[in-house]
Design a protein around this motif. Structure first.
Motif, PDB file in Angstrom:
ATOM      1  N   ALA A 227     -11.223  -4.831   0.711  1.00 32.45           N
ATOM      2  CA  ALA A 227     -10.735  -5.176  -0.632  1.00 32.45           C
ATOM      3  C   ALA A 227     -11.079  -6.632  -0.893  1.00 32.45           C
ATOM      4  O   ALA A 227     -10.625  -7.519  -0.156  1.00 32.45           O
TER       5      ALA A 227
ATOM      6  N   ILE B  16      -9.669   0.186   3.368  1.00 28.04           N
ATOM      7  CA  ILE B  16     -10.985  -0.091   2.776  1.00 28.04           C
ATOM      8  C   ILE B  16     -11.075  -1.583   2.461  1.00 28.04           C
ATOM      9  O   ILE B  16     -10.089  -2.190   2.023  1.00 28.04           O
TER      10      ILE B  16
ATOM     11  N   LEU C 135      -9.380   4.796  -9.059  1.00 31.00           N
ATOM     12  CA  LEU C 135      -9.805   4.590  -7.674  1.00 31.00           C
ATOM     13  C   LEU C 135      -9.097   5.582  -6.767  1.00 31.00           C
ATOM     14  O   LEU C 135      -9.717   6.258  -5.944  1.00 31.00           O
TER      15      LEU C 135
ATOM     16  N   VAL D   1     -13.925  -2.172  -2.322  1.00 32.90           N
ATOM     17  CA  VAL D   1     -13.266  -2.258  -3.629  1.00 32.90           C
ATOM     18  C   VAL D   1     -13.238  -3.728  -4.022  1.00 32.90           C
ATOM     19  O   VAL D   1     -12.822  -4.581  -3.229  1.00 32.90           O
TER      20      VAL D   1
ATOM     21  N   ALA E 275      -6.734  -0.133  -1.993  1.00 31.68           N
ATOM     22  CA  ALA E 275      -7.837  -0.191  -1.026  1.00 31.68           C
ATOM     23  C   ALA E 275      -7.311  -0.553   0.354  1.00 31.68           C
ATOM     24  O   ALA E 275      -7.617   0.106   1.360  1.00 31.68           O
TER      25      ALA E 275
END
Ligand code: GRF
Length: 209
Positions: free
Chosen positions: A60, A58, A19, A40, A53
């Motif tokens: 998660a 991002i 990732l 994610v 993440a």
């Protein structure tokens, strides 16, 4: 009118180094990046991938295996266009694989079709490679279909097997190859320069620098 960037979801169960490699590569492409990682998902609440993440700002999401039937709705709610499995150890519901045919990929730490299939994950793969006496191993990026490790192969990156290798030393060498191969495959897929033909053939596999 530029093509809108792909909205990429990453599914991971472990530490998330793949990732991270994908995030780092897409960031290195700057404005030319063909994708944005917007989600994610992990079946493990404590997965390092979720921490990575969050650190990157991002979304998660911990999705327990018992809730995997909600995966399709979660992906739709986030307008996901592409999926990359990165050490995801759970079955992806067939409805998701079907809906994302040609837009869902995986990275496997061996040279498929060898050393793939049920039970072939993590150190089990490298133990089997060493036990076989193989002198080469490597990483395989492939499309995901309901046959899992048998989806169409996109690209492979070979690494030597050393006589004194342990599963751990081989795993580290293969992982380094994954980190070079996979982000470029994911970027090419999201850019549309890599695709899966209706006849099952792979078109436009990316050059690996
Ligand atoms: C990698 O070895 C990958 O090939 C396999 O699972 C591992 C994930 O590692 N599918 P990480 O979580 O990306 O570090």
């Amino acid at each position: 009118m530029s093509t809108p960037r792909a909205r990429l979801a990453i599914l991971a169960s472990g530490g998330g180094s793949n990732l991270q490699a994908i995030l780092d590569h897409l960031r290195s492409l700057g404005a030319a990046s063909p994708a944005e990682v917007v989600l994610v998902i992990s079946d493990r609440a404590a997965a390092g991938a979720l921490d990575r993440a969050r650190a990157a700002g991002i979304a998660a999401v911990h999705l327990p295996a018992s809730a995997s039937h909600t995966l399709a709705a979660l992906l739709e709610a986030q307008d996901i266009t592409h999926i990359a499995l990165a050490g995801y150890l759970r079955l992806v519901p067939a409805e998701v694989i079907t809906a994302f045919a040609g837009r869902i990929v995986n990275i496997h730490p061996a040279l498929l079709p060898a050393f793939g299939g049920p039970g072939m994950y993590g150190r089990h793969v490298h133990e089997a490679v060493l036990a076989s006496g193989a002198r080469v191993s490597g990483a395989t990026a492939h499309f995901v279909d309901t046959r899992y490790d048998e989806g169409a192969i996109i690209a492979q990156s070979p690494v030597p097997v050393h006589a004194d290798d342990t599963p751990a030393t081989l795993a580290a060498r293969v992982l380094a190859a994954e980190h070079q191969l996979y982000p470029r495959v994911v970027a090419a897929l999201c850019a549309g320069t890599l695709s899966l033909g209706s006849d099952g053939t792979v078109r436009g596999a990316p050059p690996v620098s």
